[in-house]
Every structure is written in structure tokens, then in C-alpha cells.
Design a protein around this motif. Structure first.
Motif, PDB file in Angstrom:
ATOM      1  N   THR A 151       4.054  -4.719  -5.160  1.00  0.00           N
ATOM      2  CA  THR A 151       4.547  -4.193  -3.994  1.00  0.00           C
ATOM      3  C   THR A 151       3.973  -2.444  -4.387  1.00  0.00           C
ATOM      4  O   THR A 151       4.593  -1.941  -3.293  1.00  0.00           O
ATOM      5  N   GLY A 152       3.607  -2.401  -5.362  1.00  0.00           N
ATOM      6  CA  GLY A 152       3.134  -0.750  -5.548  1.00  0.00           C
ATOM      7  C   GLY A 152       4.762   0.035  -5.987  1.00  0.00           C
ATOM      8  O   GLY A 152       4.639   1.158  -6.368  1.00  0.00           O
ATOM      9  N   GLY A 153       5.612  -0.708  -6.187  1.00  0.00           N
ATOM     10  CA  GLY A 153       6.961  -0.075  -6.919  1.00  0.00           C
ATOM     11  C   GLY A 153       7.113   1.047  -6.216  1.00  0.00           C
ATOM     12  O   GLY A 153       7.161   1.109  -4.985  1.00  0.00           O
ATOM     13  N   ALA A 154       7.846   2.165  -6.543  1.00  0.00           N
ATOM     14  CA  ALA A 154       8.296   3.255  -6.248  1.00  0.00           C
ATOM     15  C   ALA A 154       7.298   4.125  -5.258  1.00  0.00           C
ATOM     16  O   ALA A 154       7.434   5.234  -4.372  1.00  0.00           O
ATOM     17  N   ALA A 155       6.175   4.068  -5.969  1.00  0.00           N
ATOM     18  CA  ALA A 155       4.942   4.773  -5.166  1.00  0.00           C
ATOM     19  C   ALA A 155       4.391   4.409  -3.860  1.00  0.00           C
ATOM     20  O   ALA A 155       3.967   5.036  -3.218  1.00  0.00           O
ATOM     21  N   GLY A 156       4.887   3.103  -3.718  1.00  0.00           N
ATOM     22  CA  GLY A 156       4.731   2.577  -2.238  1.00  0.00           C
ATOM     23  C   GLY A 156       3.320   1.706  -2.083  1.00  0.00           C
ATOM     24  O   GLY A 156       2.612   1.963  -3.062  1.00  0.00           O
ATOM     25  N   LEU A 157       3.273   0.953  -1.008  1.00  0.00           N
ATOM     26  CA  LEU A 157       1.974   0.166  -0.798  1.00  0.00           C
ATOM     27  C   LEU A 157       1.211   0.776   0.195  1.00  0.00           C
ATOM     28  O   LEU A 157       1.464   1.464   1.191  1.00  0.00           O
TER      29      LEU A 157
END
Lengths: 340, 411
Positions: A151-157
Motif C-alpha cells: 500500500t506504500g505505507g506511510a509514504a502513500g500509494l
């Protein structure tokens, strides 16, 4: 199955709601097409549609089922991630006209699955308990998304194709409105409101309480997921921090402001709540302060009996016009529109 | 219902507009360019424009900034805005560039990507010609997507994720997250600060994750041993006793803090009261730690090192910037303010280099082309850009001594 007479009132009301939405769309669409809309206005159109879908679907659980849920943003995020991951995977394979509707379907279905999963434990509870548990589930979903790799984690998708347009979003709004309004006016809808009004009496009448509560919950989750997909395809980044409990509460504010159980109210207040902070941009530092003040004023105004009576009159007039056209006797009782 | 609502709303807005005129003198007001606000209830511009330096002749370059002015990350947005504001004022007072004066419009995004795009479009309505992107990474990535289509120069002061400048029109002032992680690991290894390292990072923050991941990879290559990785989230960022205890038992000699100053302030005070002796080493997010930790706890920051491009006392330019900033806003500038300040001077340099005028039809192309040709000696170091949009500049490590950052010297 029902007599036509009985059906007329909600039907007319629904048609009015749809007409309002369509006229609004037509006006805005003409403004956009003739180049009279500013970019700032245009950038708000899809978010408005998204909030309408979210508010109307949340109204199904909060207004019609009568259960306060604070996890709507959780379903939205699940749908958004599912739909966006689908689109990213299919970007090269499918054309946009096929990919985007499929993505919305995928997002909605995944959100609905989560609705079932979460609904099983949550719907054993009522009232405050249910509110807190849904809040917790929303936060759990967010934490999981942050901790997952894909999901891209905290960095976002990133890298979702920018497919959301005003017209597509509007079509989804129409579908949502038609489905939810028809559901509410159907036999299922009456069962759902019966459970809200008196659970024991409803159960005694042979209504399968668990089934209908789950139904409302899952349908609301489905549309939240669809709205999430629209959201994900409107921005080039999807970050989990957007879907915290503040988002759920904002949605609840929309529903409460519009009136619990009033779909038209939800539509109107979704527009107001989305446009308001943007319209107040001219105020610079005072913006959020004034936004909060306006909210307070609107809530007090909305809750005042005098204002309700005024609204009742307005509604009565609108209804009477429509009914008179059909040469029906003006049987509509005043004030009975929004607080049924 | 709508009528009454509209009336009430209009009343509120008029009231607020008056209040705004009276108190808010530092704000450059919006230009009357473009069309009216969507609600149509607001007058386009007020008359008391504080930018007295605005000349009658010559052109105006409208620079648009976006950042969180409210919400959890408001300090970063406000810092960038104030830094940029100061630079614009200085440039205008010096007569602008070739008769072109600068005007800064700054919009709030509350760290939200959707709001940032709305703000960007509003700025475009107001005639923005150069964008400062957005202050935070997520918002900046969303803005970069829209600005690509407009083709305008986007120079983000502080959007540190790699994707912020993924398109040709994107440039940045700050370090990228991966760069910082690698530089930190290199510095620790080269100076022999420690071999056993513990990390405390914010799992819910993209900046923190980005640095941490690259630090871990680089550390492994350099023979550093990560003995403990402790995470927290923005929901649990005040009590760090559990993480510190775990680290105390892990035998770490150095604790790496790729986080922001607020959390670091908690960690440092809690570590001091727990009697921990480890070296603390951070990224540029630790900038401003002295303000956050308060004058009473300054002793807890003794010996803390961090990587920063901005040292308030590095040279004359920085000392002047710091004292001017303090005089104007009553606060010590942090790295974000310096980034905002440098961004404006970078735009000035690009404007001088290209010789373009805002009314030129190929203004955007000229500005973007000029970006790779200029060298800017800013408060955050000497910068040059390549086509990727990333600046090349040296990272300095500062050590806090008696609450003041001093350059690192090997002992």
C-alpha cells in the motif's frame, strides 16, 4: 405490492431530490463547458460528488438504521486502496472506459467484504458501544494500511491513473441516490427503519434483525468504498493519514447537519461542507475559526424548532405544487418530511 | 432554507473580512486578477495592500505557495510562508528584478492532498506564474501532477519525497529523504561515532520512514550494526519510555532520530531523566529542537547532533537572515523558513538568468531551462540543480552546545 397512493409521497420526494441534483449538475456543467467556472470551482466538483456519496451512504446506517458509526472513513480507505491497486495493475491491460468502472466495483466489493467482516462482531452491539467499536475498527484499518508494503505505507500509494472526472462522479452520485432511495422506500427499507424505531417490536413482527442491520451496514460500506475509489483516482497520491477518525467525524457532521434520515439534506449539506472551507479561503488566518463558527451557527439553526417549522413550510409548498399538478388532495401533513 | 443560510453565511464572511482588514497587516492580499470566489459573496480584494513597494510601472511576478497554516503541521507551513514573505519583501525593497516585482500568495492546505490541489487551482485563478509546490510531501506530489499540465515552474522548498519533483517542471530546495538517510549513515561511519545504533522513528510519517529505510540499507553497507528499531505513530508520540528502555538494554552507543523536533524533544527529556548516555543523531527534522524543548530543558540537548543544511550562524548572510527574521516574526528561523527564503531567491536567480518577463508566452520554458544553469548561494548552502530537479548541496552536521548549534569538529 403496495397501493400506488401510499407510495406517491416518498416517490415524489425522491423525484424532487433527483431533479434538484440533476438541475445543479446541468447548471454546473454548462458553467464548466462555457468556461465560466474558475479552476478553483472546477477542482471542487469531484470532491463534492465524493462527499455526497459518502454522506448518503452513511445516512443509511446513521439515519435509517439508527446506529452511530464512526468508521466510515475506514471503509472508504479500503475501497480506495483496493480500487487504486487494481487500476495500477490493469493500467496497461484495460482501457480506461472498462478499467475505471471495474475498479469502482472492486473497491466497493472489497469494502463490502470488510463491512461483513467488521459487521459480524460490531453489530452485536448498540448505540455508544457500537460507535466506539467502529471508531476502533477504522483506526485498525488505517494502522494496517500504514504497515503494509504494497500500500506504500506511510509514504502513500502513488501512480494511480487520474480517471475521476466530474461527469463520471456525477453518474455514480445518481446511481447511489437511486439505489439508496429505492432501498429505503422498499420493504427492506421499512424493515430497517422499523428496527431503528423499535427493535423489540420489529423482532416480534418477524423481522430478521441481524440480517437487515447487516444489509444496511454492508451497503453503506460498499458505497463508501466506491467513493474511496473516486477519491483515489482524483489525486495522484493516496495516503492513509487522510482516512483518520477526523474524516469519519467530518462525514458524520455532514449527515447530522443535513438531518438524519434525510437524503436530500445529506446532499445539500455535503455540498455546503465541501465548499465552505474553500469559499472561506479569502479570510486567510481566520478561515478555520470562521468555518467552525459557521458550523456551530448552522447546527443551532438546524436544531431550532422555528427553523424546522420554516423548512416544513417550504417542503410543504414544494410538495403541494407537485401533488396539485397531479390533482391530488393536499393531504401532506406539514413538517413531516425531514423528521420522520 | 438556502436563503437564510446564504444570508447568515454572507453576514459571517463580511464580519470576518472587516476583522481581517483591521488586524492582518502582514498579509499580502489577493490580487483582483481572475474571477470571484465560488460563493460570490466576497469582494475580490481589499484596498490596504501592505506591499507598499508595489510600483506603478513594471510587471509583477505572482508566486504561489501552499502549505499547512492550520492543523498538526502548521509550524512548517507558517515557517516557509514567513521565510518566503521576507525574501519577497527584501527583493521588492531593492527594486525587484529588471523592474519586475514579486508578489507572494500563500494558501492553506492543512497537509491534505485534496485541499492542496484546490488551493493550487485557486492560485492559478489568481494568476500564479511560479509555484512553490507544497510544503509537505504528500500534498506536493498531488500538486506536482496538476502543475505538470500547466507547465509552470514548481520549486518546492521542503517537499522531500522523491516523487515531489518527478516531472520536468519540478525542483526542490531541501534534501530528498533517501539522501539524508545515506548521508547520516556515512557521517556516522566516517567519523567513527558508533558501531551499534538504535533507531526511533515515526511509522506513520513518510519523511521518517523514508530516511530510516535508506539509513538502514546504507548502515548495513558501511558495517554499522542496527541493534534496535523502535517505532511510534502520530497517535502515540508523547511517551517514549518503552522505546527508550528497550534501547537501553540493547547496548546501542548512538540513537538515530529521523523524526521531527516535537517528538525528539519528548525523547530527549525522557532520555535525560532516565540517565541515558547515548549520542543522539538526527536528520534535518530536528531543526528547531531548542524552541520545542524549552529553555528549562536545554541541558537535555547537550551534544545532540543533527544533519542540517541550515546553520543560523554559518556566515554573514545567515546571521543577517536570522536577525531580520527574529525582528520580523519574533522567532528563530528554522530550516523550513530558510528553505522558503532560498526558494524565492532561487526564483529571482532564475528570472535574472533567463531574462524572461512574466508576460512572455514562453516564460515557463525559459524559467525551467534557467533552473539548471544557475548557482544560488542561499542560507541552506550553495545549490545547483540538474534536470532531475534535485539540488546538489553539502550537508553540514551541527552539534548543540549550551543550546546553540555549533559546527561539528572531530575530537
Amino acid at each position: 405490492m403496495d397501493s400506488i397512493k401510499k407510495k406517491r409521497k416518498p416517490l415524489t420526494s425522491n423525484l424532487i431530490t433527483l431533479a434538484i441534483v440533476c438541475v445543479l449538475f446541468a447548471v454546473v456543467f454548462i458553467l464548466v463547458e462555457t468556461g465560466n467556472a474558475t479552476r478553483h470551482m472546477r477542482s471542487m466538483l469531484v470532491p463534492i460528488c465524493i462527499n455526497i456519496i459518502l454522506a448518503v451512504s452513511l445516512n443509511l446506517t446513521v439515519g435509517f438504521l439508527g446506529e452511530l458509526t464512526l468508521g466510515h472513513a475506514g471503509f472508504m480507505s479500503v475501497g480506495a486502496y483496493a480500487g487504486c491497486l487494481f487500476s495500477i495493475a490493469m493500467e496497461e491491460i484495460l482501457p480506461m472506459a472498462l478499467r475505471f468502472p471495474l475498479a469502482m466495483l472492486v473497491g466497493g466489493l472489497v469494502a463490502a467484504c470488510f463491512g461483513v467482516l467488521i459487521g459480524i462482531p460490531v453489530l452485536r452491539l448498540h448505540g455508544d458501544y457500537l460507535a466506539i467499536v467502529t471508531l476502533a475498527f477504522g483506526e485498525i484499518i488505517r494502522s494496517i494500511i500504514i504497515n503494509l508494503e504494497f500500500t506504500g505505507g506511510a509514504a502513500g500509494l502513488k501512480g494511480t491513473p487520474q480517471d475521476s472526472t466530474f461527469v463520471i462522479a456525477f453518474v455514480v452520485v445518481l446511481i447511489t441516490l437511486v439505489v439508496i432511495m429505492n432501498l429505503v422506500n422498499s420493504r427492506h427499507g421499512r424493515a430497517i427503519t422499523a428496527i431503528r424505531d423499535n427493535r423489540i417490536a420489529a423482532e416480534a413482527c418477524g423481522i430478521n434483525v441481524t440480517y437487515f442491520r447487516m444489509l444496511a451496514f454492508v451497503i453503506a460500506a460498499f458505497f463508501a468504498g466506491v467513493a474511496g475509489v473516486l477519491y483515489g483516482h482524483n489525486l495522484s497520491i493516496l495516503s492513509a493519514s487522510t482516512f483518520d477518525y477526523n474524516k469519519s467525524i467530518e462525514l458524520l457532521v455532514i449527515v447530522v447537519l443535513g438531518g438524519m434520515g434525510s437524503i436530500r439534506g445529506s446532499v445539500i449539506s455535503a455540498i455546503i461542507i465541501t465548499v465552505l472551507p474553500e469559499a472561506l479561503r479569502e479570510l486567510d488566518d481566520f478561515r478555520m475559526l470562521i468555518y467552525a463558527l459557521v458550523l456551530i451557527v448552522m447546527m443551532i439553526l438546524n436544531a431550532s424548532p422555528r427553523f424546522a417549522a420554516l423548512k416544513g413550510k417550504l417542503n410543504y409548498k414544494a410538495l403541494a405544487d407537485a401533488v396539485r399538478a397531479k390533482s391530488a388532495s393536499s393531504k401532506a401533513n406539514k413538517g413531516g418530511q425531514t423528521h420522520e | 432554507m438556502k436563503k437564510i443560510f446564504a444570508l447568515a453565511l454572507a453576514l459571517m464572511m463580511v464580519l470576518a473580512a472587516f476583522a481581517g482588514c483591521a488586524n492582518d497587516a502582514t498579509e499580502p492580499t489577493e490580487t483582483p486578477v481572475g474571477t470571484e470566489a465560488p460563493e460570490g459573496t466576497e469582494a475580490p480584494a481589499t484596498t490596504d495592500n501592505p506591499d507598499a513597494a508595489e510600483p506603478a510601472e513594471g510587471e509583477t511576478l505572482i508566486i504561489g505557495g501552499i502549505g499547512p497554516l492550520t492543523g498538526d503541521y502548521a509550524t512548517y507551513g507558517v515557517s516557509v510562508k514567513q521565510g518566503a514573505e521576507m525574501a519577497v519583501k527584501e527583493i521588492n525593497e531593492a527594486g525587484g528584478v529588471n523592474g519586475i516585482t514579486f508578489q507572494l500568495l500563500f494558501e492553506d492546505d492543512q497537509t491534505d492532498a485534496e485541499m492542496a490541489v484546490n488551493a493550487y487551482n485557486k492560485l492559478m485563478d489568481n494568476g500564479m506564474q511560479v509555484s512553490l509546490g507544497a510544503v509537505t510531501s504528500g500534498a506536493c506530489i498531488a500538486v506536482s501532477e496538476v502543475s505538470k499540465e500547466d507547465g509552470i515552474l514548481m520549486l518546492t522548498p521542503s517537499g522531500s519525497q522523491v516523487e515531489c519533483i518527478q516531472y520536468d517542471n519540478g525542483f526542490r530546495i531541501c534534501f530528498a529523504d533517501p539522501e539524508q538517510g545515506v548521508n547520516a549513515a556515512k557521517f556516522i561511519a566516517e567519523n567513527g561515532l558508533a558501531t551499534k545504533i538504535a533507531i526511533i522513528y515515526d511509522k506513520s510519517n513518510d519523511y521518517s520512514n523514508g530516511i530510516k529505510e535508506n539509513f538502514v540499507t546504507a548502515a548495513a553497507d558501511l558495517g554499522l550494526e542496527i541493534v534496535s528499531e523502535q517505532a511510534f505513530t502520530n497517535q502515540s508520540n508523547t511517551d517514549f519510555s518503552v522505546q527508550l528502555q528497550a534501547i537501553a538494554g540493547s547496548g546501542a552507543e548512538l540513537i538515530f532520530l529521523p523524526i521531527y523536533a516535537q517528538e525528539a524533544a519528548y525523547i530527549l527529556t525522557q532520555a535525560q531523566s532516565a540517565g541515558m548516555e547515548q549520542i543522539f543523531f538526527g536528520g534535518d527534522g530536528l531543526d528547531g529542537i531548542i524552541e520545542k524543548i524549552g529553555a528549562d530543558n536545554v541541558s537535555a540537548t547537550e551534544g545532540v547532533m543533527f544533519l542540517t543544511p541550515f546553520d543560523p550562524n554559518a556566515d554573514e548572510q545567515n546571521i543577517k537572515f536570522t536577525s531580520d527574521y527574529q525582528a520580523a516574526y519574533g522567532a528563530t528561523p528554522d530550516q523550513f523558513a530558510a528553505d522558503g527564503y532560498d526558494a524565492i531567491y532561487t526564483i529571482k536567480a532564475a528570472l535574472e538568468q533567463s531574462g524572461a518577463k512574466p508576460s512572455d508566452s514562453d516564460f515557463n520554458e525559459k524559467m525551467i531551462a534557467a533552473m539548471t544553469e544557475i548557482t544560488v548561494d542561499g542560507t541552506t548552502g550553495t545549490m545547483q540543480w540538474d534536470a532531475s530537479g534535485a539540488p546538489s548541496k553539502a550537508a553540514a552536521v551541527v552539534v548543540l552546545r549550551d543550546g546553540a548549534p555549533t559546527p561539528y569538529t572531530a575530537e
